[in-house]
Design an enzyme around this catalytic site. Structure first.
Site, short mmCIF file in Angstrom:
data_model
loop_
_atom_site.label_atom_id
_atom_site.label_comp_id
_atom_site.label_asym_id
_atom_site.label_seq_id
_atom_site.Cartn_x
_atom_site.Cartn_y
_atom_site.Cartn_z
N ARG A 291 11.78 -17.92 32.91
CA ARG A 291 12.84 -18.16 33.92
C ARG A 291 13.92 -17.09 33.89
O ARG A 291 15.08 -17.39 34.13
CB ARG A 291 13.48 -19.53 33.71
CG ARG A 291 12.55 -20.71 33.91
CD ARG A 291 12.45 -21.08 35.37
NE ARG A 291 11.50 -22.18 35.56
CZ ARG A 291 11.84 -23.40 35.94
NH1 ARG A 291 13.09 -23.68 36.18
NH2 ARG A 291 10.91 -24.30 36.13
N TYR B 292 2.85 -33.62 38.72
CA TYR B 292 3.73 -33.54 39.89
C TYR B 292 3.09 -34.21 41.10
O TYR B 292 3.75 -34.92 41.86
CB TYR B 292 4.08 -32.09 40.21
CG TYR B 292 5.17 -31.56 39.32
CD1 TYR B 292 6.47 -32.07 39.41
CD2 TYR B 292 4.92 -30.59 38.37
CE1 TYR B 292 7.48 -31.62 38.57
CE2 TYR B 292 5.92 -30.13 37.53
CZ TYR B 292 7.19 -30.65 37.64
OH TYR B 292 8.18 -30.21 36.81
O1 CP3 Z 1 10.18 -17.20 34.80
C1 CP3 Z 1 10.57 -16.79 35.91
O2 CP3 Z 1 11.60 -16.10 36.05
C2 CP3 Z 1 9.73 -17.08 37.12
C3 CP3 Z 1 10.20 -18.19 37.87
C4 CP3 Z 1 9.67 -19.58 37.67
C5 CP3 Z 1 10.14 -20.63 38.46
N1 CP3 Z 1 9.42 -21.73 38.18
C6 CP3 Z 1 11.22 -20.52 39.48
C7 CP3 Z 1 12.04 -21.71 39.73
C8 CP3 Z 1 8.68 -20.09 36.82
C9 CP3 Z 1 7.87 -19.42 35.73
C10 CP3 Z 1 8.53 -21.47 37.17
C11 CP3 Z 1 7.53 -22.36 36.54
C12 CP3 Z 1 7.71 -23.80 36.65
N2 CP3 Z 1 8.09 -24.53 37.73
C13 CP3 Z 1 7.42 -24.71 35.61
C14 CP3 Z 1 6.89 -24.33 34.25
C15 CP3 Z 1 7.97 -23.83 33.38
C16 CP3 Z 1 8.83 -24.89 32.82
O3 CP3 Z 1 10.03 -24.88 33.11
O4 CP3 Z 1 8.30 -25.74 32.07
C17 CP3 Z 1 7.68 -25.99 36.07
C18 CP3 Z 1 7.54 -27.27 35.30
C19 CP3 Z 1 8.09 -25.89 37.42
C20 CP3 Z 1 8.44 -26.97 38.36
C21 CP3 Z 1 9.84 -26.84 38.79
N3 CP3 Z 1 10.29 -25.91 39.72
C22 CP3 Z 1 10.96 -27.59 38.36
C23 CP3 Z 1 10.91 -28.68 37.32
C24 CP3 Z 1 12.08 -27.11 39.06
C25 CP3 Z 1 13.47 -27.63 39.03
C26 CP3 Z 1 14.09 -27.24 37.75
C27 CP3 Z 1 15.56 -27.40 37.77
O5 CP3 Z 1 16.11 -27.16 36.69
O6 CP3 Z 1 16.17 -27.70 38.81
C28 CP3 Z 1 11.64 -26.04 39.87
C29 CP3 Z 1 12.49 -25.19 40.71
C30 CP3 Z 1 12.62 -23.79 40.29
N4 CP3 Z 1 11.57 -22.94 40.09
C31 CP3 Z 1 13.82 -23.09 40.05
C32 CP3 Z 1 13.47 -21.77 39.72
C33 CP3 Z 1 14.37 -20.61 39.43
C34 CP3 Z 1 15.24 -23.68 40.15
C35 CP3 Z 1 15.64 -23.98 41.55
C36 CP3 Z 1 16.40 -22.87 42.24
O7 CP3 Z 1 16.60 -21.77 41.71
O8 CP3 Z 1 16.80 -23.11 43.38
#
Ligand code: CP3
Length: 354
Positions: free
Chosen positions: A28, A155
């Site tokens: 992330r 999910y």
């Molecule tokens: O690593 C990186 O920089 C690449 C970006 C990345 C995102 N999601 C962008 C994102 C990666 C590698 C992911 C993977 C992902 N997505 C996972 C596996 C990693 C982990 O955290 O265990 C999971 C479970 C998801 C599903 C997901 N997507 C969730 C649970 C959320 C919300 C999280 C939160 O804290 O709100 C997302 C949204 C998401 N994906 C965000 C980002 C930067 C946050 C929302 C935003 O920026 O508007």
């Protein structure tokens, strides 16, 4: 100095080659803790737009590259991104996270999940990955990533992030044949999608089975491991030399089982001591991790000590320095900068013979 024709450091380390220093990147590493990201998000509030418009996704992927020069650049996307192309539409809603509506709960819905054609369903992936490769050249490794079947199914069946996974576990324990069909379809599609990312330029692919740590070891063997293996087999059959990393959150109870997935690198969270992880995984397995993301809320001395603890326990070879999960929103950017800087200058800090 890295020679111009030499493959990038993280890729060589991921292959288990002996390297001049430990590579470092962060899960992330593009996202909300960066002001440039928050500013861009104001102009483009839709997550799907930010991740599916190639210009935006490229710009976001490169924000941490420009700020910190990590050894790995991960494409900005989400594990849910390919689901739409399988007939499972999703959205990511501010402060709620992923939403799948209606959630997948019936045999008819599982029957309707179809094969993914990445070039049609996710045409932006090619542009994103090939551009990232040309932007970073041999100075960094471009990482692709996919969700593992159990976590994607979690999910799809829950419809959203869950605290106890009661719906998918309910399906697992009362209608196992139905869930196995869904997991197997997801595994085939994720295998196709991971191969596609490699074709488009990903040099390393990380599998996120983030919520597989919610399973008892016995259930992990039944519902998570075989489908990780199905993905890995499919990718390795076509791209045997592309290193694969497996990440699970809360993995202490299933660490040895992660080693059975067929991946090259196990990404260890912070609930396991790195020395213990090394012992349990054995000398043949490379590791990634495992600094607590919350360490970045500590002082610089504290952050440095935690990095040193991890790298000393992991040893010089077969280790990629990373956090034990994604960097947290609200992390001071200067502490992220300090993490990368320290990671890249370990030789000055460590009295370890090369
Ligand atoms: O690593 C990186 O920089 C690449 C970006 C990345 C995102 N999601 C962008 C994102 C990666 C590698 C992911 C993977 C992902 N997505 C996972 C596996 C990693 C982990 O955290 O265990 C999971 C479970 C998801 C599903 C997901 N997507 C969730 C649970 C959320 C919300 C999280 C939160 O804290 O709100 C997302 C949204 C998401 N994906 C965000 C980002 C930067 C946050 C929302 C935003 O920026 O508007």
């Amino acid at each position: 100095m890295t020679g111009l024709n030499q493959e990038p450091l993280l890729l060589r380390a991921a292959r288990g080659e002996s390297v001049e220093r430990t590579p470092v990147w962060m899960m992330r590493q593009a996202g909300r803790y960066m002001k440039v990201y928050r500013d861009l998000r104001e102009k483009h509030p839709s997550f799907r737009e930010r991740s599916e418009n190639p210009e935006l996704a490229i710009e976001i992927s490169l924000q941490p590259w420009k700020a910190f020069r990590p050894d790995g650049v991960i494409m900005f996307s989400d594990i849910l991104t390919p689901l739409t192309g399988m007939g499972i539409p999703f959205d990511i809603v501010e402060s709620k996270g992923p939403m799948i509506d209606p959630p997948i709960r019936t045999q008819a819905q599982i029957d309707a999940v179809h094969e993914l054609d990445p070039d049609t369903a996710t045409p932006y992936i090619r542009t994103i990955l090939s551009t990232l490769r040309s932007e970073v050249g041999n100075e960094a490794t471009v990482l692709g990533f996919v969700g593992s079947p159990w976590t994607l199914a979690a999910y799809a069946v829950e419809g959203r992030t869950s605290k106890n996974y009661a719906n998918i576990k309910g399906m697992a324990f009362s209608e196992p044949a139905m869930l196995h069909q869904l997991l197997s379809k997801l595994a085939d599609n994720i295998g196709i999608y991971a191969c596609h990312q490699i074709e488009c330029g990903a040099q390393v692919v990380q599998l996120f089975d983030s919520w597989a740590g919610q399973l008892s070891p016995m259930d992990y063997r039944t519902f998570a491991l075989p489908y990780q293996q199905q993905v890995v087999r499919r990718v390795k059959a076509k791209y045997p030399n592309t290193p694969l990393i497996l990440y699970i959150s809360g993995s202490a109870g299933v660490l040895e089982l992660m080693g059975e997935s067929g991946v090259d690198i196990v990404s260890v969270d912070w609930t396991v001591d790195m020395a213990e992880a090394r012992r349990r995984l054995g000398p043949g397995m490379a590791v990634q991790g495992n600094v607590d993301p919350a360490a970045l809320f500590g002082s610089k001395d504290f952050i440095r000590d935690r990095i040193l603890d991890t790298v000393q326990k992991a040893g010089r070879q077969g280790h990629i320095l990373n956090l034990g999960h994604g960097i947290l929103p609200g992390t001071p950017e200067e502490n992220a900068a300090f993490f990368f800087e320290t990671g890249k200058n370990l030789d000055q800090l460590l009295a370890v013979p090369a």
